[in-house]
Write an enzyme that holds these catalytic residues in place. Structure first.
Site, PDB file in Angstrom:
ATOM      1  N   ARG A  47       0.814  -1.222  -0.095  1.00 25.55           N
ATOM      2  CA  ARG A  47      -0.159   0.092   0.146  1.00 25.55           C
ATOM      3  C   ARG A  47       0.789   1.334  -0.065  1.00 25.55           C
ATOM      4  O   ARG A  47       0.352   2.269  -0.723  1.00 25.55           O
ATOM      5  CB  ARG A  47      -0.929  -0.109   1.013  1.00 25.55           C
ATOM      6  N   ASP A 151     -16.140   8.948   9.407  1.00 27.25           N
ATOM      7  CA  ASP A 151     -14.845   7.807   9.209  1.00 27.25           C
ATOM      8  C   ASP A 151     -13.468   8.677   9.166  1.00 27.25           C
ATOM      9  O   ASP A 151     -13.570   9.955   9.404  1.00 27.25           O
ATOM     10  CB  ASP A 151     -14.663   7.315   7.681  1.00 27.25           C
TER      11      ASP A 151
HETATM   12  C1  LIG Z   1     -13.806  -2.464   6.683  1.00 24.06           C
HETATM   13  S1  LIG Z   1     -14.420  -0.659   6.871  1.00 24.06           S
HETATM   14  C2  LIG Z   1     -16.083  -1.197   7.349  1.00 24.06           C
HETATM   15  C3  LIG Z   1     -17.002  -0.460   6.734  1.00 24.06           C
HETATM   16  C4  LIG Z   1     -18.558  -0.673   7.406  1.00 24.06           C
HETATM   17  N1  LIG Z   1     -18.618  -0.267   8.594  1.00 24.06           N
HETATM   18  C5  LIG Z   1     -19.012  -1.947   7.062  1.00 24.06           C
HETATM   19  O1  LIG Z   1     -19.256  -2.772   8.034  1.00 24.06           O
HETATM   20  O2  LIG Z   1     -19.299  -2.408   5.920  1.00 24.06           O
HETATM   21  C6  LIG Z   1     -13.510  -0.161   8.224  1.00 24.06           C
HETATM   22  C7  LIG Z   1     -13.598   1.363   8.402  1.00 24.06           C
HETATM   23  O3  LIG Z   1     -13.188   1.877   9.553  1.00 24.06           O
HETATM   24  C8  LIG Z   1     -12.560   3.206   9.274  1.00 24.06           C
HETATM   25  N2  LIG Z   1     -11.563   3.430  10.378  1.00 24.06           N
HETATM   26  C9  LIG Z   1     -10.206   2.886  10.687  1.00 24.06           C
HETATM   27  N3  LIG Z   1      -9.779   3.328  11.786  1.00 24.06           N
HETATM   28  C10 LIG Z   1     -10.770   4.266  12.236  1.00 24.06           C
HETATM   29  C11 LIG Z   1     -10.660   5.577  13.269  1.00 24.06           C
HETATM   30  N4  LIG Z   1      -9.666   5.330  14.205  1.00 24.06           N
HETATM   31  N5  LIG Z   1     -11.648   6.047  13.336  1.00 24.06           N
HETATM   32  C12 LIG Z   1     -12.673   6.028  12.387  1.00 24.06           C
HETATM   33  N6  LIG Z   1     -12.792   5.244  11.221  1.00 24.06           N
HETATM   34  C13 LIG Z   1     -11.772   4.468  11.327  1.00 24.06           C
HETATM   35  C14 LIG Z   1     -11.785   2.898   7.750  1.00 24.06           C
HETATM   36  O4  LIG Z   1     -11.217   4.048   7.294  1.00 24.06           O
HETATM   37  C15 LIG Z   1     -12.703   1.984   7.195  1.00 24.06           C
HETATM   38  O5  LIG Z   1     -13.398   3.049   6.401  1.00 24.06           O
END
Ligand SMILES: C[S@@+](CC[C@H](N)C(=O)[O-])C[C@H]1O[C@@H](n2cnc3c(N)ncnc32)[C@H](O)[C@@H]1O
Length: 283
Positions: A47, A151
């Site tokens: 990445r 997010d």
């Molecule tokens: C795998 S996705 C899940 C998306 C959705 N909630 C779902 O279940 O389909 C995880 C998301 O968490 C976000 N994320 C990671 N660390 C985070 C943080 N510290 N605060 C807010 N969002 C975060 C990432 O950017 C990503 O978009």
């Protein structure tokens, strides 16, 4: 920055020392825990190599030096690269069957609802919430439902706010639902489905970092969806985030986590209701 093409991440060597610097940085910024192992090493290398190439940098060490004194856009780019954004409409669909009934019951008593989707990624989850609201409440009530989608990653929020999805991203949606809530459109020669204005207007996108020490909102929420993000955090961070999410709920409000994340959740503020659904205790 635009991603360079034909990346071969094997061109760059990532030493364990530099890996640990990147891992420490993303942990501090986002709580994302990437212990040193071959799978994570390949992920980080793959990445970040795209960013190196785009900046014409020759080594991960050079990028690390640059990153240490980088400004907000470059730091954001690093966060965006190391967070995983996989999502889909109606992911873990049982939650939305439950939510459809719960929002009706809630509305009959309280006549308004505040909903927070706390790791919204590219928007499929908050739009699924909005669709479920529309399918279960009469139109005259929709304006009394507020959905905040947040997010840490500003790139994904941008996409969510625009609400354009490729055909390949429309899995999980029936033809009937697509017809009701999306417009088919051509953009740069490709077919896209755009979320209809009335649905987009129900969702407000905003950046929020779940590892912030304190969550400050004007009013508490009735439903919080925080699904499939805790898996990236260590136990200590999960404990703190669940505590903060629970405090952001009204008494009687609900917290929904990812199906695979709820195994070890213990917090005195909430009680487990059913699979990965918790309710904020009244006292
Ligand atoms: C795998 S996705 C899940 C998306 C959705 N909630 C779902 O279940 O389909 C995880 C998301 O968490 C976000 N994320 C990671 N660390 C985070 C943080 N510290 N605060 C807010 N969002 C975060 C990432 O950017 C990503 O978009």
């Amino acid at each position: 920055m635009s991603a360079a093409k034909n990346i071969n991440f094997e061109d760059f060597h990532l030493s364990q020392e530099t890996y640990l610097q990147f891992a420490g940085h993303i942990y501090k910024l986002a709580g994302v825990n990437l212990p040193y192992n071959s799978k994570n090493e390949a992920l980080v290398k793959n990445r970040l190599a795209r960013i190196l190439r785009a900046y014409n940098q020759n080594s991960f060490e050079e990028y690390w030096k640059f990153l240490k004194s980088a400004g907000t856009p470059e730091t954001q780019e690093f966060i965006s690269a190391l967070t995983t954004n996989m999502t889909s409409f109606f992911r873990e669909a049982a939650h939305f069957t439950w939510f459809g009934k719960a929002i009706k019951t809630h509305f009959e008593k309280l006549y308004s609802a505040r909903i927070w989707c706390a790791a919204a990624s590219t928007g499929q989850e908050p739009y699924t919430i909005a669709i479920t609201v529309c399918e279960n409440l009469p139109e005259k009530h929709h304006a009394r439902v507020k959905i905040l989608a947040s997010d840490i990653d500003t790139e994904v929020l941008k996409k969510g706010g625009l609400g354009y999805y490729k055909e390949s991203e429309m899995g999980g949606l029936s033809r009937d639902i697509i017809f009701k809530y999306f417009d088919r459109t051509i953009r740069d020669g490709d077919v896209f489905y755009r979320v209809k204005d009335f649905l987009r207007d129900m969702v407000q996108f905003s950046q929020f970092n779940l590892v912030d020490q304190k969550y400050e909102f004007k009013k508490p929420f009735d439903f919080v969806f925080c699904r499939n993000v805790l898996i990236y955090f260590d136990e200590k961070t999960v404990g703190k985030v669940v505590e903060n999410l629970s405090l952001a709920l009204n008494p009687g409000g609900y917290l929904l986590l990812g199906h695979s994340e709820s195994g070890n959740i213990k917090n005195a503020l909430i009680t487990s209701m059913s699979k990965a659904i918790y309710q904020r205790n009244s006292k």
